[in-house]
Scaffold this active site. Structure first.
Site, PDB file in Angstrom:
ATOM      1  N   GLY A 198       0.842  -1.190   0.000  1.00 12.94           N
ATOM      2  CA  GLY A 198       0.000   0.000   0.000  1.00 12.94           C
ATOM      3  C   GLY A 198       0.872   1.233   0.000  1.00 12.94           C
ATOM      4  CB  CYS A 199       0.136   4.737  -0.759  1.00 15.12           C
ATOM      5  SG  CYS A 199      -1.369   5.138   0.168  1.00 15.12           S
ATOM      6  N   GLY A 246      -1.238   2.097   6.930  1.00 13.10           N
ATOM      7  CA  GLY A 246      -1.370   1.212   8.090  1.00 13.10           C
ATOM      8  C   GLY A 246      -0.665  -0.128   7.949  1.00 13.10           C
ATOM      9  CE  LYS A 247       3.520   0.179   3.397  1.00 10.60           C
ATOM     10  NZ  LYS A 247       2.972   1.556   3.419  1.00 10.60           N
ATOM     11  CD  GLU A 265       9.240   1.258   5.333  1.00 12.88           C
ATOM     12  OE1 GLU A 265       9.061   1.342   4.102  1.00 12.88           O
ATOM     13  OE2 GLU A 265       8.698   2.024   6.146  1.00 12.88           O
ATOM     14  CB  ALA A 266       9.603  -5.542   1.182  1.00  8.87           C
ATOM     15  CD  GLN A 267       9.571   0.400   0.772  1.00  4.51           C
ATOM     16  OE1 GLN A 267       8.873  -0.573   1.011  1.00  4.51           O
ATOM     17  NE2 GLN A 267       9.744   1.386   1.648  1.00  4.51           N
ATOM     18  CB  CYS A 298     -10.140  14.796  -2.405  1.00  7.95           C
ATOM     19  SG  CYS A 298      -9.814  13.064  -2.756  1.00  7.95           S
TER      20      CYS A 298
HETATM   21 ZN    ZN Z   1      -7.692  12.883  -3.599  1.00  6.78          ZN
END
Ligand code: ZN
Length: 194
Positions: free
Chosen positions: A14-15, A19-20, A89-91, A148
């Site tokens: 996820g970004c 909540g990872k 943080e596998a990346q 948003c």
């Molecule tokens: Zn947005």
């Protein structure tokens, strides 16, 4: 309680701010309650890690061990012999993390791996895409878009408050200049042309 080891690769992607870490900690805590021996590993490049523990953005804490690379992952797993291995943080890991995980899962062990699936420009990030393909289970988390309030699936990078260009140098989390990161939805995610 059964202590049988289960060969299982669970990837949580996820970004930023999705909540990872909290999810990894939740799953490791459950494993501990089930009597499993647990080990959480974090890469040395992750500067949010205090010595000996991980702290998520929501304040969740869990004991952790810092490793330099995928070789370090295998060394710690060999030394500590856990039933369940968490990796954050596998990346930030080298490409050999894929083979390291395949071998430790085959042992057998359960691996719970979290990471950013996309970099700040929306490109597949490091080894995470391959891990997602090889996973037995995938959890993809979303955040709240700070612009948003919609479903945040992208990590926005800001340099001095402005969206970073796609060719700006990568990994800067935790140090360097005025770069900041925030969760945004597809529509609000901005990556100016170089
Ligand atoms: Zn947005």
């Amino acid at each position: 309680m059964s202590s049988a080891r289960v060969p299982w690769l669970h990837v949580i992607a996820g970004c930023m701010s999705s909540g990872k870490t909290a999810e990894v900690v939740r799953l490791l805590t459950r494993a501990e309650i089930a009597g499993r021996r647990v080990l959480l590993l974090t890469p040395a490049t992750d500067t949010r890690v205090a010595p000996g523990e991980i702290v998520s953005r929501t304040g969740t804490r869990f004991p952790s061990v810092v490793v330099r690379d995928s070789r370090g992952v295998l060394d710690e797993v060999t030394t500590r012999d856990p039933d369940v291995v968490g990796i954050e943080e596998a990346q930030f890991f080298d490409a050999d993390l894929v083979g390291a995980l395949e071998s430790l899962v085959a042992a057998p062990r359960t691996a719970i791996v979290s990471g950013l699936d996309l970099d700040f420009a929306g490109r597949p990030f490091g080894v995470v895409p391959e891990l997602l393909a090889r996973a037995d289970e995938v959890t993809k988390l979303t955040a709240i878009c700070v612009k948003c309030g919609g479903e945040g699936t992208r990590t926005q990078r800001l340099r001095d408050g402005r969206p970073a260009r796609a060719n700006d140098p990568l990994i800067v989390i935790g140090g360097m200049g005025d770069d900041t990161y925030e969760a945004r939805c597809r529509a609000c995610h901005e990556v100016p042309e170089a």
